[in-house]
Scaffold this active site. Structure first.
Site, short mmCIF file in Angstrom:
data_model
loop_
_atom_site.label_atom_id
_atom_site.label_comp_id
_atom_site.label_asym_id
_atom_site.label_seq_id
_atom_site.Cartn_x
_atom_site.Cartn_y
_atom_site.Cartn_z
N CYS A 111 -18.39 -25.07 -32.63
CA CYS A 111 -19.22 -25.17 -31.42
C CYS A 111 -18.61 -26.08 -30.35
O CYS A 111 -19.03 -26.04 -29.20
CB CYS A 111 -20.62 -25.66 -31.78
SG CYS A 111 -21.40 -24.63 -33.02
N HIS A 248 -24.04 -28.67 -25.66
CA HIS A 248 -24.06 -27.52 -26.58
C HIS A 248 -25.52 -27.21 -26.92
O HIS A 248 -26.28 -28.09 -27.32
CB HIS A 248 -23.27 -27.86 -27.84
CG HIS A 248 -23.46 -26.88 -28.95
ND1 HIS A 248 -23.40 -25.52 -28.74
CD2 HIS A 248 -23.74 -27.05 -30.27
CE1 HIS A 248 -23.62 -24.90 -29.89
NE2 HIS A 248 -23.84 -25.80 -30.83
N ASN A 278 -28.34 -20.40 -30.18
CA ASN A 278 -27.11 -21.19 -30.31
C ASN A 278 -25.92 -20.22 -30.34
O ASN A 278 -25.75 -19.47 -31.30
CB ASN A 278 -27.19 -21.98 -31.62
CG ASN A 278 -25.94 -22.80 -31.89
OD1 ASN A 278 -24.91 -22.60 -31.27
ND2 ASN A 278 -26.04 -23.69 -32.85
N1 ACO Z 1 -39.16 -20.25 -40.72
C1 ACO Z 1 -40.08 -20.84 -41.49
N2 ACO Z 1 -39.80 -21.82 -42.36
C2 ACO Z 1 -38.52 -22.21 -42.45
C3 ACO Z 1 -37.50 -21.65 -41.69
C4 ACO Z 1 -37.85 -20.61 -40.79
N3 ACO Z 1 -36.96 -19.99 -40.00
N4 ACO Z 1 -36.33 -22.24 -41.98
C5 ACO Z 1 -36.60 -23.17 -42.92
N5 ACO Z 1 -37.92 -23.13 -43.21
C6 ACO Z 1 -38.65 -23.95 -44.18
C7 ACO Z 1 -37.78 -24.46 -45.30
O1 ACO Z 1 -37.63 -23.49 -46.29
C8 ACO Z 1 -38.58 -25.63 -45.77
O2 ACO Z 1 -39.61 -25.16 -46.58
P1 ACO Z 1 -40.05 -26.00 -47.89
O3 ACO Z 1 -40.54 -27.33 -47.38
O4 ACO Z 1 -41.11 -25.14 -48.49
O5 ACO Z 1 -38.80 -26.12 -48.72
C9 ACO Z 1 -39.21 -26.17 -44.49
O6 ACO Z 1 -39.14 -25.11 -43.54
C10 ACO Z 1 -38.51 -27.36 -43.95
O7 ACO Z 1 -37.12 -27.08 -43.97
P2 ACO Z 1 -36.09 -28.06 -43.37
O8 ACO Z 1 -34.72 -27.47 -43.46
O9 ACO Z 1 -36.33 -29.40 -43.92
O10 ACO Z 1 -36.60 -28.00 -41.85
P3 ACO Z 1 -36.24 -28.95 -40.68
O11 ACO Z 1 -37.45 -29.57 -40.14
O12 ACO Z 1 -35.06 -29.84 -41.01
O13 ACO Z 1 -35.75 -27.90 -39.61
C11 ACO Z 1 -33.72 -27.05 -38.71
C12 ACO Z 1 -34.65 -27.06 -39.89
C13 ACO Z 1 -34.43 -26.45 -37.52
C14 ACO Z 1 -32.51 -26.19 -39.05
C15 ACO Z 1 -33.31 -28.51 -38.43
O14 ACO Z 1 -32.77 -29.12 -39.56
C16 ACO Z 1 -32.34 -28.60 -37.35
O15 ACO Z 1 -32.69 -28.44 -36.19
N6 ACO Z 1 -31.07 -28.88 -37.68
C17 ACO Z 1 -29.99 -28.81 -36.76
C18 ACO Z 1 -29.16 -27.67 -37.18
C19 ACO Z 1 -28.66 -26.87 -36.07
O16 ACO Z 1 -29.12 -26.88 -34.94
N7 ACO Z 1 -27.65 -26.12 -36.40
C20 ACO Z 1 -27.06 -25.28 -35.45
C21 ACO Z 1 -25.74 -24.85 -35.94
S1 ACO Z 1 -24.64 -26.13 -36.02
C22 ACO Z 1 -24.12 -26.44 -34.52
O17 ACO Z 1 -24.37 -25.75 -33.57
C23 ACO Z 1 -23.28 -27.60 -34.38
#
Ligand code: ACO
Length: 321
Positions: A111, A248, A278
């Site tokens: 990215c 980004h 993204n």
């Molecule tokens: N819909 C519904 N529920 C979901 C989804 C979804 N799409 N995805 C995950 N969940 C659930 C999980 O299974 C978990 O359920 P559980 O508690 O029963 O196990 C719950 O939601 C919480 O999951 P987490 O992964 O802890 O959720 P979090 O609040 O951390 O949010 C997210 C996840 C949005 C990915 C967050 O970690 C984040 O924003 N991370 C940044 C990652 C990112 O932006 N990556 C982009 C690519 S990398 C880059 O561009 C550099």
């Protein structure tokens, strides 16, 4: 000497996919995705490639700059989702737009790829190797995303953005910083096809993107304000001098976290991730082009561009528009 962005362009696949449509494929909801990420819809390839989208974006950037493809001396294509291993995406762009006098090659820093490519263009110009460049970020992430994994498939979109840069005496890019941390590569990874030769047979270990979302989140929110600070120091500016922070577009909450750490109002962080998701290396030039075409970038404005991604990699650039 520095480089100045003279023109911008972008291209998106025709097909739009909403959160509701993905909710028909995996257990998620529009509300969950919007609340956690800020994403509402994204564009997904139905045949467009990293090269075809980038070529469109590059042609538009040249048109915006009032330059012809024959004048281009360097084409740098940032992508981690090329259609082909060989020829590289940049050579395919060269062929598609008819930039026969350019040197063309690819660069992969996930990215942060567009920023790394922009810095490379700056170095080529500074070294006197080229006087101008087309720099593009282009991705078809839909082909490496596991469409059965709700944790990742809701996040990404396909697209391309490009800038045309030329050497300049004053203004342009004022400061640049890049960092890499290979020891944390497993935080965001996608393995290539395994080696299968008469001499070695590698293990198949999954073809899709794997991500530790929480690690990425904390890396970005902690590291990016520091990286932006370093770039501003190099450019002799402070956060108060900056009109817009073009980051980004990974996730609205990450951008809000960065704005808070920098003590800068969120209104100075434009976003388009609600409509495109993204798009990895394409996200910064895509947003830049959108702002340029909307007339929101005025001559003399100070901008910060900053990206972070797999590798891990991150970078920031301070420039005068
Ligand atoms: N819909 C519904 N529920 C979901 C989804 C979804 N799409 N995805 C995950 N969940 C659930 C999980 O299974 C978990 O359920 P559980 O508690 O029963 O196990 C719950 O939601 C919480 O999951 P987490 O992964 O802890 O959720 P979090 O609040 O951390 O949010 C997210 C996840 C949005 C990915 C967050 O970690 C984040 O924003 N991370 C940044 C990652 C990112 O932006 N990556 C982009 C690519 S990398 C880059 O561009 C550099």
């Amino acid at each position: 000497m520095s480089i100045k962005i003279m023109g911008t362009g972008s291209a998106l696949p025709v097909r739009t996919v909403t959160n509701d449509e993905i909710a028909g494929m995996v257990d998620t909801s529009d509300q969950w995705v919007r609340e956690r990420t800020g994403i509402g819809s994204r564009h997904v390839s139905t045949g467009e490639t990293a090269a075809s989208l980038a070529a469109q974006a590059c042609s538009l950037a040249l048109k915006d700059a009032g330059r012809t493809a024959q004048e281009v001396e360097l084409i740098l294509a940032a992508t981690c989702t090329p259609e082909d291993v060989v020829p590289c995406t940049a050579c395919q762009i060269q062929d598609r737009i008819g930039a026969e006098n350019a040197v063309a090659f690819d660069l992969n820093a996930a990215c942060a790829g567009f920023l790394f490519a922009l810095h490379t263009a700056w170095a080529y110009v500074e070294a006197g190797i080229a006087a101008n460049a087309l720099v593009t970020g282009s991705e078809i992430l839909s082909k490496i995303v596991d469409w059965e994994d709700r944790g990742t498939c809701v996040l990404f979109g396909d697209g391309a953005g490009a800038v045309y840069v030329e050497k300049c005496g004053e203004g342009g890019i004022l400061g640049f910083v890049q960092h890499s941390d290979g020891s944390r590569g497993s935080v965001l990874s996608c393995v290539s096809r395994p080696t299968e030769t008469p001499f070695f047979r590698g293990q198949e270990s999954g073809r899709y993107l794997k991500m530790d979302g929480r690690e990425i989140f904390s890396f970005a929110v902690r590291q990016i304000p520091l990286t932006i600070g370093e770039a501003l120091d190099k450019g002799g500016l402070s956060v108060q001098d900056v009109d817009l922070f073009i980051l980004h577009q990974a996730n609205r909450r990450i951008i809000e976290g960065i704005a808070k750490r920098l003590s800068v109002d969120i209104s100075r962080f434009p976003m388009n991730l609600d409509r495109v998701g993204n798009t990895s290396s394409a996200s910064i030039p895509l947003l830049l082009d959108e702002l340029n075409r909307e007339g929101r970038l005025k001559k003399g404005m100070r901008l910060v561009l900053s990206g972070f991604g797999g590798g891990l990699t991150c970078g920031a650039c301070v420039l005068e528009w």
